[in-house]
Every structure is written in C-alpha cells, then in structure tokens.
Design a protein around this motif. Sequence first.
Motif, short mmCIF file in Angstrom:
data_model
loop_
_atom_site.label_atom_id
_atom_site.label_comp_id
_atom_site.label_asym_id
_atom_site.label_seq_id
_atom_site.Cartn_x
_atom_site.Cartn_y
_atom_site.Cartn_z
N GLY A 253 0.78 -1.24 0.00
CA GLY A 253 0.00 0.00 0.00
C GLY A 253 0.81 1.27 0.00
N ARG A 254 2.13 1.20 -0.12
CA ARG A 254 2.95 2.41 -0.04
C ARG A 254 2.64 3.41 -1.15
N ASP A 320 -1.87 -6.93 9.82
CA ASP A 320 -3.08 -6.54 10.56
C ASP A 320 -3.17 -5.02 10.69
N GLN A 321 -2.05 -4.39 11.06
CA GLN A 321 -2.04 -2.94 11.26
C GLN A 321 -2.26 -2.19 9.95
N GLY A 326 -5.92 1.34 8.01
CA GLY A 326 -6.15 1.95 6.70
C GLY A 326 -4.93 2.68 6.16
N LEU A 327 -3.78 2.03 6.23
CA LEU A 327 -2.54 2.73 5.92
C LEU A 327 -2.36 3.02 4.43
N GLN A 328 -2.98 2.22 3.57
CA GLN A 328 -2.91 2.56 2.15
C GLN A 328 -3.59 3.90 1.90
N GLY A 329 -4.74 4.10 2.52
CA GLY A 329 -5.43 5.38 2.39
C GLY A 329 -4.64 6.53 2.97
N ASN A 330 -3.96 6.28 4.11
CA ASN A 330 -3.13 7.32 4.72
C ASN A 330 -1.96 7.67 3.80
N LEU A 410 4.27 4.46 6.85
CA LEU A 410 2.91 4.67 6.36
C LEU A 410 1.99 5.24 7.42
N THR A 411 2.43 5.29 8.66
CA THR A 411 1.65 5.86 9.75
C THR A 411 1.88 7.36 9.91
#
Length: 432
Positions: A253-254, A320-321, A326-330, A410-411
């Motif tokens: 998701g990066r 899981d995280q 929703g880290l792809q969206g972030n 990603l956070t």
Amino acid sequence: MGHTHQALLERHRAVMPSWLALYYEQPIEIASGSGRRVRDGEGREYLDFFAGILTTMLGYDDPAVRAALEKQLGTGVLHTSTLYLIRQQVELAERIAERSGIPDARVFFTSSGTEANEAALLLASQYRRSNQVLAMRNSYHGRAFATVGITGNRGWSASSLSPVQTSYLGGAYRYRSPLRHLPDEEYNAAYAQDLREVLATTTSGDVACLVAEPIQGVGGFATPPDGFYGALKSVLDEHGILFVSDEVQTGWGRTGEHFWGYQAHGVVPDALTFAKGLGNGLAIGGVVARAEVMDSLQASSISTFGGNPLATAGAAAVLDQVETLGLQGNAARVGRRLREGLTELAHRHPVVGDVRGKGLMLGVELVEPAEDGAPAPAAATRVLEAARERGLLVGKGGLYGNVLRIAPPLTVTEAEADEALAALADAVETAS
C-alpha cells in the motif's frame, strides 16, 4: 571504548567492509525510536522520512508488533526450519496469496528481498529452461550474484560475472528518456516496440522473464507512466515470457492508490517478490508465483530461516495494522500533501528538476539549472546533510546520486509531513 559517533565510526571502519555505504559526512547511530521519531547515539532527535530504506513501515515500537513478538517469545520457539510445519508461516502465506492477485498462488518465504529475487530468477529460469533475462536500465534487485546480474546501475553492479544473460530495456526512468515528452500512451507503445527489437537482436528468443520494479527504488523512485508494464507484458505474452514484479519497495500500500505497484499497469504478474515493509524491521521476504511456476523445481529445497515463527508472527501483526489502520489510504492522503509541497518547492527553486513517485514514495531530482538540467549529486549531498542538521532524515539515490528519496512510515501524519516540508525547504534554500 568511547561512546561517541566518531569512536563507533572508527571501530566500524576497523572491522566492516570499505564498500559498506554510510550516510553523512559524520555518520550517526540510530539508538532508539518511537512512532516516526528516532534518537541517535548522542541524544539528538530526528523525524525519520526514510524508514530504514522503506522498511519500518509502521514506524518504531509499534505495540501490536511488540505484542505478537512477545507472545511468540513466550513459546520458547524462535526457529524450527522449514523441515517442520510452521503454523504462522502457513497462515501468513494464505493471506499473502489471497492479496497477491495471482491465481492459484503459492508463497515461498526468504529472509530478504535479495534472496526473494534470487529465488524468482531460479523459478523463472527453471520453468522456461532458459537463463536469458530482461531487466530495466536504472534498476536494482539486490546484492547477490544473480541479482547483481540484473541490476541496471553501474554504481550497484559489483561484478560483470553472472549466471544469467541479461538484456536491458529503457523507459522506466522517464525524466531522462529521449521520449519523455511523448503522451503516455505513445511513450508506452514506443518502448513496447523497442522490446520487440531487443528480443529480435540481443536474445535467442527463449527468454525466461522480465524482472521489473513498478517504481525504481535505488534508481531514485523513477516512475514510468501508468500502463507502461501493461504495454510491455502484451509483447511478453506473445512469447510466453514471464513477468516478475519486484514489489520489495512498492508493496503493502505504499503507493497509496494500490496495494501493489503492478496494479497501476493493468496487469497481473506471473510472480511477485516482497520484503522490507512486511517485517517492519524483522528479516522477511518472499516470492508469490503461480503454482505451475513455483512447483517447476525438480529438486528439493528449503529455507533455513525463511518463514521462521518469529518473523512470520511479527509480519502477520504488521499486515493486521496495515489493514486495520487503513494505511494505504493514509499513504494516499499524506503523500498527496507531500507531493503538493514538493511541487511548490520545485517552482521556487530551479535546482529541483523533477518531483515524482506515488503515495509515500517520492523522489526529488536535483539538477544544475545553468547546465541544461545536468545531474547535481553535490547538491543532493548538501541537502541530505542540511536536512539532518534540521532534524530530518531522508534518503538519497538515483543513477547519478542526485535524487532525494522521501519515504516515511505509512503511519506518518499530515502535521509531520508539514514539518518535513519546512525542513526540506530550508535545506534546499541553504544548499542552493
């Protein structure tokens, strides 16, 4: 023994290889970290926007990963080898196979991206009964024998010897392509036609595979147009040549818009490789491939440490995280904010020749404005140093060493993005 960075550097130089690269005129030790912040061995705090070369994807000291590791440590079993069933390995493989998009997928775990790409080359060459391989100019796939042989960057290609015969394709590094001004569709079609010519002139036809990074990592986050690898794959399919997508840096998701980098190109690869972010610092990598490709080996094999209980337990918590938070969206949201700020920076400073990439994988190419955009590696080094002095860690790469690589965990938050942009703006101003 002293505890300063200088003292540690002297010890490092006494026992480590001279070719082991270090950042900064005065290299630093990362001694502790939390979230996106790290502290060096002399107590200085930094905002980390390179994430251990895109590896600490969740940031530092993530509580979910810590809990998963502590639970596994509590069993007393850190390693068994793949000669035994490993529940955590099977469970993680099931999730990755489903996520891969590859039909009837099989997963083989390794301990690094280099090892993953080595395994992919072994599979493709065995399946196709050929050691001819296609790779991209300006690429990087690892530091082992075969992967050095498909690395299209002289600065990272340590030997001309190789078990594979490689033909290199152009087009992945659009900024310095002679065709850069063509519309996307025409650009892609031109390089697809070039692929036909490469197959006809530099190979005997029975090529095993093309290995390619959707966005080139060490190559300075060079980003071809969407659909580029789709155009190439249409030619590969005519010849039965496999497409292997190196997702070591673009996965999970990066890029923001997709979970895998290959999805921007309208294709499904025959195999993909992964590593880095999935472990958030734990050593894990792997290959996902169609069953007939994965099962083509005619000899037994194992991976002593690949897929071990500790690494796969931690990686499952990372996945899981990624999903829960929703880290792809972030990555898409914060990446958009970063890109807008970097584009504004480029408008103010002619030394910034190009801003590119996707999501939280952004490259800033520095040039010599008075020399018709010639690469400016010295300027990139100055900005790297100036950013560190202002409490910001970023990466540097590219074929000419003139590209800043910006890839935070990603956070990362929007406030941290603004903080990084301010530091970079000041660093570019100073370095200019």
